[in-house]
Scaffold this motif. Sequence first.
Motif, PDB file in Angstrom:
ATOM      1  N   TYR A 183     -36.011  -4.427 -22.905  1.00  9.83           N
ATOM      2  CA  TYR A 183     -34.619  -4.725 -23.247  1.00  9.83           C
ATOM      3  C   TYR A 183     -33.985  -5.406 -22.040  1.00  9.83           C
ATOM      4  N   ALA A 184     -32.966  -6.218 -22.284  1.00 12.22           N
ATOM      5  CA  ALA A 184     -32.223  -6.829 -21.177  1.00 12.22           C
ATOM      6  C   ALA A 184     -30.740  -6.725 -21.476  1.00 12.22           C
ATOM      7  N   GLY A 203     -28.879 -11.216 -16.236  1.00 13.51           N
ATOM      8  CA  GLY A 203     -29.092 -12.259 -17.240  1.00 13.51           C
ATOM      9  C   GLY A 203     -29.273 -13.640 -16.644  1.00 13.51           C
ATOM     10  N   CYS A 262     -32.253  -8.540 -26.262  1.00 16.29           N
ATOM     11  CA  CYS A 262     -31.050  -8.637 -25.427  1.00 16.29           C
ATOM     12  C   CYS A 262     -29.947  -7.787 -26.045  1.00 16.29           C
ATOM     13  N   GLY A 265     -29.142 -10.197 -20.582  1.00 16.91           N
ATOM     14  CA  GLY A 265     -30.193 -11.182 -20.877  1.00 16.91           C
ATOM     15  C   GLY A 265     -29.633 -12.577 -21.059  1.00 16.91           C
ATOM     16  N   ASN A 266     -30.484 -13.497 -21.549  1.00 11.92           N
ATOM     17  CA  ASN A 266     -30.037 -14.867 -21.872  1.00 11.92           C
ATOM     18  C   ASN A 266     -30.985 -15.448 -22.922  1.00 11.92           C
ATOM     19  N   ALA A 313     -34.482 -13.736 -24.292  1.00 11.37           N
ATOM     20  CA  ALA A 313     -34.503 -13.253 -25.688  1.00 11.37           C
ATOM     21  C   ALA A 313     -35.855 -13.498 -26.361  1.00 11.37           C
TER      22      ALA A 313
END
Length: 415
Positions: free
Chosen positions: A29-30, A8, A43, A33-34, A38
């Motif tokens: 997808y993460a 992220g 995320c 994430g951050n 996004a």
Amino acid sequence: MKVLVVGGGGREHAIVYALSKSKKVTEIYAAPGNAGIAKLAVCVNIKDTDIENIVNFAKDEQIDLVVVGPEASLALGIIDELQKAGIKAFGPSKGAAQIESSKNFAKDLMSKYNIPTARYEVFEDYNDAISYVEVAPFPTVIKYDGLAAGKGVVIANNFEEAKAALKDMLLDDKFGHGKVVIEEYLEGPEFSFMCFVDGTNVYPLQLAQDHKRAYDNDMGPNTGGMGAYTPLPFITEDDYNQALNEIMIPTAKALVNEEIPFKGVLYGGLMKTKKGIKVIEFNCRFGDPETEVVLPKLTSDIYDAFMAIVDGKEPVLTWDDKYYIGVVLASKGYPGDYKKGFIIENADDDHIFHMGTKVDEKGNLVTNGGRVLFAVANGNTLEEANKKANQLVDGIKCENLFHRTDIGAKAYKKF
Ligand code: AMP
Ligand code: GLY
């Protein structure tokens, strides 16, 4: 194709950005994430080291490929677990990740296979280490033998500094209980050589240089990196061939010979010394912030390249002919104490990667880390890229950020 990126930070934002350009990739997808990621990916609130939940998520969502950013996840064996679950994943096994997670392992490997690096000794006992530094030349370099988030290296200029570092690492277990490597101090410009590696096959990415010090003209404390640029005019063809043929390829071969073949990105932290190119460290993953300038330069499909490595095929890697410079915007006080939660405005450009941001309860984008944003620009010369990167930075409004203005300047002032 559905891809999950683990991590992220700015590095993962750049990976997601590159994946978003792929014609093959339909969903990204993460985890976790951050705020910047996004905008391009979904995320999911799973920590990057929560391997069990990442594997379950990948299974449930029928993810076609997982790309892992952070070393902590790799050192814990995330790739091994994903593979056991039948999920394709880009990155090294836990065994091969030791090249970063243990300095001792990396140094012994280099020594066994004659890969050029600083001379070294390994110590577990505080008194033995003290006896060694009592007669060592200064400066001398003391490294904790494990992951320490970039804080496990001390350049000691005298005996007192060495003693304090050894006390931290061996008596007070500041980073955990472990060993230290004490090594010869080397001098020269450093550079980052990232290569896609699949066993003995090594496919170089573009060279980049990080800027570790907090302030202009390489002043101030060491940080996780305040900016980066690519490519590097100070590396000659000879230097490059040396780095590839005497360091990166032999290291990949050595790992195969040790029966822990490497798959993923092997990162050589190298130094151009008067006695040739030498290894300062290896990382088992994409560099941060180097990745944020190198991947925007890639003109071929990164999904195909990741998949080629995973499937044991040759990746296609093509690049544009521009220079890229990226500038970190960090919270005032970083790398020491800093406050979070300051509103950020005007950071919407495609080439502003998020390193430490979040959206607060009122819907504002706010600072959420030491390094907050990374603004990247390109140009036909380094000077032009630097000017454009600084213009991009000047457009960002936030009262608690600072940045360097001289990223890449040493190179463009000389050439
Ligand atoms: P490392 O985590 O091993 O990359 O070390 C962090 C930083 O410490 C490097 O980027 C170098 O600037 C510096 N460093 C590490 N090892 C040496 C060495 N043997 N000689 C001089 N500087 C070093
Ligand atoms: N830029 C240094 C690192 O990724 O470790």
